[in-house]
Design a protein around this motif. Structure first.
Motif, PDB file in Angstrom:
ATOM      1  N   ASP A 290       0.851  -1.178   0.000  1.00  0.00           N
ATOM      2  CA  ASP A 290       0.000   0.000   0.000  1.00  0.00           C
ATOM      3  C   ASP A 290       0.895   1.240   0.000  1.00  0.00           C
ATOM      4  O   ASP A 290       2.119   1.153   0.097  1.00  0.00           O
ATOM      5  CB  ASP A 290      -0.983  -0.018   1.170  1.00  0.00           C
ATOM      6  N   LYS A 291       0.278   2.396  -0.114  1.00  0.00           N
ATOM      7  CA  LYS A 291       1.062   3.620  -0.290  1.00  0.00           C
ATOM      8  C   LYS A 291       1.957   3.909   0.904  1.00  0.00           C
ATOM      9  O   LYS A 291       3.090   4.392   0.746  1.00  0.00           O
ATOM     10  CB  LYS A 291       0.123   4.789  -0.572  1.00  0.00           C
ATOM     11  N   GLY A 292       1.478   3.594   2.104  1.00  0.00           N
ATOM     12  CA  GLY A 292       2.296   3.830   3.287  1.00  0.00           C
ATOM     13  C   GLY A 292       3.529   2.946   3.313  1.00  0.00           C
ATOM     14  O   GLY A 292       4.625   3.393   3.672  1.00  0.00           O
ATOM     15  N   VAL A 293       3.365   1.672   2.921  1.00  0.00           N
ATOM     16  CA  VAL A 293       4.502   0.752   2.881  1.00  0.00           C
ATOM     17  C   VAL A 293       5.539   1.223   1.876  1.00  0.00           C
ATOM     18  O   VAL A 293       6.752   1.203   2.129  1.00  0.00           O
ATOM     19  CB  VAL A 293       4.012  -0.673   2.544  1.00  0.00           C
ATOM     20  N   VAL A 294       5.075   1.675   0.708  1.00  0.00           N
ATOM     21  CA  VAL A 294       6.001   2.121  -0.331  1.00  0.00           C
ATOM     22  C   VAL A 294       6.747   3.377   0.124  1.00  0.00           C
ATOM     23  O   VAL A 294       7.955   3.511  -0.101  1.00  0.00           O
ATOM     24  CB  VAL A 294       5.236   2.361  -1.650  1.00  0.00           C
ATOM     25  N   ARG A 295       6.056   4.303   0.764  1.00  0.00           N
ATOM     26  CA  ARG A 295       6.738   5.502   1.278  1.00  0.00           C
ATOM     27  C   ARG A 295       7.814   5.117   2.294  1.00  0.00           C
ATOM     28  O   ARG A 295       8.938   5.628   2.256  1.00  0.00           O
ATOM     29  CB  ARG A 295       5.726   6.452   1.926  1.00  0.00           C
ATOM     30  N   ALA A 296       7.476   4.202   3.183  1.00  0.00           N
ATOM     31  CA  ALA A 296       8.464   3.751   4.165  1.00  0.00           C
ATOM     32  C   ALA A 296       9.622   3.032   3.479  1.00  0.00           C
ATOM     33  O   ALA A 296      10.774   3.123   3.922  1.00  0.00           O
ATOM     34  CB  ALA A 296       7.793   2.827   5.181  1.00  0.00           C
ATOM     35  N   GLY A 297       9.304   2.317   2.390  1.00  0.00           N
ATOM     36  CA  GLY A 297      10.339   1.597   1.657  1.00  0.00           C
ATOM     37  C   GLY A 297      11.399   2.518   1.075  1.00  0.00           C
ATOM     38  O   GLY A 297      12.582   2.153   1.025  1.00  0.00           O
ATOM     39  N   ARG A 298      10.988   3.696   0.647  1.00  0.00           N
ATOM     40  CA  ARG A 298      11.975   4.640   0.104  1.00  0.00           C
ATOM     41  C   ARG A 298      13.039   4.967   1.152  1.00  0.00           C
ATOM     42  O   ARG A 298      14.234   5.018   0.858  1.00  0.00           O
ATOM     43  CB  ARG A 298      11.288   5.937  -0.337  1.00  0.00           C
ATOM     44  N   LYS A 299      12.596   5.192   2.375  1.00  0.00           N
ATOM     45  CA  LYS A 299      13.539   5.532   3.446  1.00  0.00           C
ATOM     46  C   LYS A 299      14.489   4.366   3.719  1.00  0.00           C
ATOM     47  O   LYS A 299      15.703   4.566   3.860  1.00  0.00           O
ATOM     48  CB  LYS A 299      12.762   5.889   4.714  1.00  0.00           C
ATOM     49  N   VAL A 300      13.937   3.138   3.751  1.00  0.00           N
ATOM     50  CA  VAL A 300      14.768   1.961   3.994  1.00  0.00           C
ATOM     51  C   VAL A 300      15.807   1.796   2.895  1.00  0.00           C
ATOM     52  O   VAL A 300      16.995   1.533   3.158  1.00  0.00           O
ATOM     53  CB  VAL A 300      13.881   0.701   4.090  1.00  0.00           C
ATOM     54  N   LEU A 301      15.379   1.960   1.645  1.00  0.00           N
ATOM     55  CA  LEU A 301      16.288   1.769   0.513  1.00  0.00           C
ATOM     56  C   LEU A 301      17.349   2.857   0.457  1.00  0.00           C
ATOM     57  O   LEU A 301      18.519   2.588   0.160  1.00  0.00           O
ATOM     58  CB  LEU A 301      15.493   1.719  -0.784  1.00  0.00           C
ATOM     59  N   ARG A 302      16.956   4.086   0.735  1.00  0.00           N
ATOM     60  CA  ARG A 302      17.954   5.171   0.749  1.00  0.00           C
ATOM     61  C   ARG A 302      19.046   4.900   1.779  1.00  0.00           C
ATOM     62  O   ARG A 302      20.239   5.079   1.525  1.00  0.00           O
ATOM     63  CB  ARG A 302      17.267   6.506   1.050  1.00  0.00           C
ATOM     64  N   GLN A 303      18.631   4.471   2.953  1.00  0.00           N
ATOM     65  CA  GLN A 303      19.602   4.218   4.014  1.00  0.00           C
ATOM     66  C   GLN A 303      20.509   3.046   3.660  1.00  0.00           C
ATOM     67  O   GLN A 303      21.726   3.100   3.879  1.00  0.00           O
ATOM     68  CB  GLN A 303      18.865   3.942   5.321  1.00  0.00           C
ATOM     69  N   ALA A 304      19.931   1.986   3.074  1.00  0.00           N
ATOM     70  CA  ALA A 304      20.723   0.798   2.764  1.00  0.00           C
ATOM     71  C   ALA A 304      21.699   1.039   1.615  1.00  0.00           C
ATOM     72  O   ALA A 304      22.838   0.542   1.638  1.00  0.00           O
ATOM     73  CB  ALA A 304      19.782  -0.359   2.419  1.00  0.00           C
ATOM     74  N   LEU A 305      21.272   1.805   0.612  1.00  0.00           N
ATOM     75  CA  LEU A 305      22.073   1.939  -0.610  1.00  0.00           C
ATOM     76  C   LEU A 305      22.966   3.174  -0.619  1.00  0.00           C
ATOM     77  O   LEU A 305      23.810   3.311  -1.509  1.00  0.00           O
ATOM     78  CB  LEU A 305      21.144   1.957  -1.825  1.00  0.00           C
ATOM     79  N   ARG A 306      22.801   4.074   0.351  1.00  0.00           N
ATOM     80  CA  ARG A 306      23.588   5.305   0.357  1.00  0.00           C
ATOM     81  C   ARG A 306      25.101   5.062   0.287  1.00  0.00           C
ATOM     82  O   ARG A 306      25.809   5.775  -0.442  1.00  0.00           O
ATOM     83  CB  ARG A 306      23.247   6.147   1.601  1.00  0.00           C
ATOM     84  N   PRO A 307      25.658   4.078   0.979  1.00  0.00           N
ATOM     85  CA  PRO A 307      27.116   3.905   0.928  1.00  0.00           C
ATOM     86  C   PRO A 307      27.658   3.485  -0.436  1.00  0.00           C
ATOM     87  O   PRO A 307      28.846   3.686  -0.715  1.00  0.00           O
ATOM     88  CB  PRO A 307      27.365   2.804   1.974  1.00  0.00           C
ATOM     89  N   VAL A 308      26.816   2.888  -1.298  1.00  0.00           N
ATOM     90  CA  VAL A 308      27.344   2.342  -2.551  1.00  0.00           C
ATOM     91  C   VAL A 308      26.764   3.004  -3.786  1.00  0.00           C
ATOM     92  O   VAL A 308      27.335   2.885  -4.888  1.00  0.00           O
ATOM     93  CB  VAL A 308      27.074   0.815  -2.636  1.00  0.00           C
ATOM     94  N   ALA A 309      25.638   3.684  -3.668  1.00  0.00           N
ATOM     95  CA  ALA A 309      24.955   4.222  -4.839  1.00  0.00           C
ATOM     96  C   ALA A 309      25.313   5.683  -5.062  1.00  0.00           C
ATOM     97  O   ALA A 309      25.216   6.518  -4.149  1.00  0.00           O
ATOM     98  CB  ALA A 309      23.441   4.079  -4.674  1.00  0.00           C
ATOM     99  N   ALA A 310      25.722   5.989  -6.303  1.00  0.00           N
ATOM    100  CA  ALA A 310      25.947   7.384  -6.662  1.00  0.00           C
ATOM    101  C   ALA A 310      24.626   8.114  -6.815  1.00  0.00           C
ATOM    102  O   ALA A 310      24.544   9.331  -6.615  1.00  0.00           O
ATOM    103  CB  ALA A 310      26.744   7.465  -7.960  1.00  0.00           C
TER     104      ALA A 310
END
Length: 522
Positions: A290-310
């Motif tokens: 649902d929309k709330g899960v997807v919004r929360a997912g953005r935060k999780v993905l940003r935090q996880a991928l920040r060290p390696v993603a340009a």
């Protein structure tokens, strides 16, 4: 049109010459020339049973195909060159049952991804088609039986099979145990295992039967579907990125169908160099919920991928509409418009709508032959072979694999366009397409490269999960106890080698078949 064959009140009809010639096309030019196969179009289980009876009497072997679009793995080519009668099941296009509440559907072999998409749309049924890169004209049954995969929530498509029916070589009908129970008005089959031995797996990547229907579990389309794309900073970050991907799949709590990781050569071949933005690797995935899960997912993905993603970007239907509007504007449109269509097509496929976007890759050796629609790499002269091994989702193993592929492909004069696709929380399926002009010399070179990749990959612990139909000698190499038992089981199902002899089966020296094809079916 040739006269139909009528047997005991049932009918199969011979395909016209053009249809037979089309079924003989492959994305590899073989060293031996062969006549176009004799193609028998079949529509019912009774016709299949009658045609098998005739083939048995005339000592002919047959090979069943559904859409026959197994591009890069043999198309409709039988495993044995002596098998030149194809049972073409593409006229079997019925959807036999659909439960709109449970999302359980039973389809015949001729039902394609595109037909299922239209069926669901026509009923307002919010379920996702199990899409693949092979396009909308490919059979759901054929892909599942080959253990194909995609990036929607059930990535391994054979895992979605709840039951099946098949005509065995002796003409008897097999039905999965819980599927049989459903005929007593108890509702659809909703559990794959039944009780006792699990037998449905005998009909996956195997001969010995003609599968006439599959019952599949479809996944509901969630309220929100959001694709994420990330560009790696450096190739040196690959190992860390792969370990991060595994953490996302196992510990994030997000519903993700799968994550693809593609090197620069693969992205360039599929979407052009503009999509790379200078990155050595690009990753893509989808968050469902649902929309709330997807919004929360953005935060999780940003935090996880920040060290390696340009860079990390998110794509949803609203952002796509905005991008399409901006692409029509002067100045900004020139840089944006080349990216909009590939992104839109990829997003739709990951959201469960089939398309032809990924088929562009197959035309790398024959780009001028690619039509705008109705793409058929075998018909259009493309040269394509797939190397498709299983690789652990572990950074060091992936690096060993990448180095091996680059070394072997380079030695044979091929680029190494690599994709890693997560099949589970521990396994990648990696695909390497060998693309070439389809002539004899380049086909020989590609085949030699594929054999070398298989041999070296096995030595390092990366066995293929799927093989070209002409490489069954490679498929059945090694693990004698396994293949001996598999051969005994297949012999019990099909003692005369009537259906797809040699398919994922060690070839016996006595496997010979009668050549009297035209006389029998004329």
């Amino acid at each position: 049109m040739r006269e139909a064959i009528r047997i005991s009140g049932t009918a199969g009809r011979l395909a016209e010459t053009a249809r037979s010639a089309e079924r003989g096309h492959d994305t590899l030019q073989w060293p031996h020339s062969a006549a176009a196969p004799l193609v028998l179009l079949l529509e019912t289980e009774d016709e299949i049973r009658a045609a098998l009876d005739l083939a048995r009497r005339e000592n002919l072997s047959i090979h069943p195909v559904s859409s026959g679009h197994n591009w890069g793995y043999g198309t409709a080519r039988p495993a044995s060159p002596e098998t030149q009668v194809l049972f073409d099941l593409s006229p079997m296009t019925r959807i036999l049952d659909f439960d709109p509440g449970l999302g359980v559907i039973t389809v015949e072999p001729g039902v394609t991804q595109g037909q299922l998409d239209a069926f669901l749309a026509g009923r307002g049924a919010e379920f996702m088609v199990p899409t693949t890169g092979a396009g909308p004209d490919c059979s759901l049954v054929g892909n599942a039986l080959e253990r194909g995969y995609g990036m929607t929530p059930v990535a391994d498509h054979f895992q979605a099979v709840l039951g099946l029916t098949a005509v065995l070589a002796d003409g008897s009908l097999y039905r999965s145990p819980f599927l049989s129970a459903s005929t007593d008005q108890t509702g659809p089959a909703v559990y794959r295992w039944g009780s006792g031995p699990y037998l449905d797996g005998l009909f996956s990547q195997n001969g010995g039967a003609v599968v006439t229907s599959l019952t599949l579990q479809l996944m509901p389309r969630p309220a929100a579907v959001e694709m994420f794309v990330f560009w790696l900073k450096a190739d040196a970050d690959l190992e860390r990125t792969i370990d991060t991907m595994r953490q996302i799949l196992t510990r994030s709590g997000l519903t993700i169908g799968g994550i693809n990781l593609m090197n620069a050569a693969r992205v360039g071949a599929l979407a052009g160099d503009a999509a790379l933005k200078g990155a050595p690797w690009i990753g893509t995935g989808v968050v469902y919920g649902d929309k709330g899960v997807v919004r929360a997912g953005r935060k999780v993905l940003r935090q996880a991928l920040r060290p390696v993603a340009a860079r990390l970007a998110f794509v949803n239907s609203q952002r796509l509409r905005l991008a399409e509007t901006l692409a029509r504007l002067p100045f900004i449109g020139r840089s944006l418009s080349p990216l909009v269509e590939p992104v839109r097509s990829a997003y739709r496929m990951l959201a469960g709508h089939p398309g032809e976007f990924a088929l562009a890759l197959a035309y790398g050796g024959a780009p001028a032959a690619m039509p705008l629609s109705g793409r058929d790499p075998a018909r259009d002269g493309c040269g394509l072979l797939w190397y498709a091994p299983i690789v652990p989702i572990e950074g060091r193993a992936a690096r060993r694999y990448i180095d091996m592929v680059a070394r072997v492909c380079g030695a044979h004069g091929f680029a190494a366009p690599i994709t890693f696709s997560t099949l589970s929380v521990s396994a990648f399926d990696s695909t390497v397409p060998l693309l070439f002009p389809r002539d004899r010399n380049n086909s020989d070179r590609a085949l030699a490269c594929l054999r070398a990749l298989i041999a070296e990959g096995r030595r390092l612990g990366f066995p293929p999960y799927r093989f070209h139909s002409g490489l069954m000698d490679e498929a059945t190499a090694g693990n004698n106890a396994y293949w001996q038992l598999a051969g005994r089981v297949q012999s019990a199902l099909d003692p005369d080698g009537l259906i797809s002899p040699g398919r994922y089966r060690r070839r016996a020296p006595t496997d010979t078949l009668a050549p009297l094809l035209q006389e029998t079916f004329a």
